[in-house]
Write an enzyme that holds these catalytic residues in place. Sequence first.
Site, PDB file in Angstrom:
ATOM      1  N   SER A  10      39.432  36.776  44.530  1.00 29.08           N
ATOM      2  CA  SER A  10      38.618  37.423  45.558  1.00 29.08           C
ATOM      3  C   SER A  10      37.142  37.081  45.404  1.00 29.08           C
ATOM      4  O   SER A  10      36.734  36.004  45.752  1.00 29.08           O
ATOM      5  CB  SER A  10      38.831  38.926  45.668  1.00 29.08           C
ATOM      6  OG  SER A  10      38.326  39.342  46.930  1.00 29.08           O
ATOM      7  N   HIS A  54      23.182  41.140  42.795  1.00 28.56           N
ATOM      8  CA  HIS A  54      21.898  41.199  43.493  1.00 28.56           C
ATOM      9  C   HIS A  54      20.864  41.714  42.495  1.00 28.56           C
ATOM     10  O   HIS A  54      21.072  42.767  41.886  1.00 28.56           O
ATOM     11  CB  HIS A  54      21.965  42.130  44.699  1.00 28.56           C
ATOM     12  CG  HIS A  54      23.092  41.798  45.626  1.00 28.56           C
ATOM     13  ND1 HIS A  54      23.021  40.794  46.559  1.00 28.56           N
ATOM     14  CD2 HIS A  54      24.334  42.322  45.730  1.00 28.56           C
ATOM     15  CE1 HIS A  54      24.167  40.723  47.215  1.00 28.56           C
ATOM     16  NE2 HIS A  54      24.986  41.642  46.722  1.00 28.56           N
ATOM     17  N   CYS A  86      42.114  40.915  43.846  1.00 31.92           N
ATOM     18  CA  CYS A  86      43.396  41.332  44.396  1.00 31.92           C
ATOM     19  C   CYS A  86      44.445  41.130  43.305  1.00 31.92           C
ATOM     20  O   CYS A  86      44.265  40.345  42.379  1.00 31.92           O
ATOM     21  CB  CYS A  86      43.738  40.577  45.665  1.00 31.92           C
ATOM     22  SG  CYS A  86      43.730  38.800  45.500  1.00 31.92           S
TER      23      CYS A  86
END
Length: 121
Positions: free
Chosen positions: A64, A69, A84
């Site tokens: 996935s 950030h 997943c």
Amino acid sequence: MQGLHLTGDLFDCRCPLEHLTDMAGLRDHCLQAVRKAGLTPVGELFHTFPGSAGITAVVLLAESHMAVHTWPEKMGVTLDIYVCNFGADNSAKARALRDVLLVYFDPARSRLQGVARGEDR
């Protein structure tokens, strides 16, 4: 469909400032962390913002994604890791990736969350 979604808000990071501003260094560390956790990178995008020199980093995974950030002006970081669990349970790998990133950024405090996604079948 089933998976694990981990998020982290990291405050007052005690790491060197370069961990939050050096795009090449963050890229290298993220890709090494992904591989160390046993996950498979399939794409990436790293972007530095002018002025603040914060970075948005995304590594697409066969399992996935991972996003980081940075806010160097606040010595803060947010993390987003989703795996997943279609062919295998990747939850431990997601936690291992998060743990490597926590050591790298060394927050004085953090808010970590995890959400089981999808349904069992």
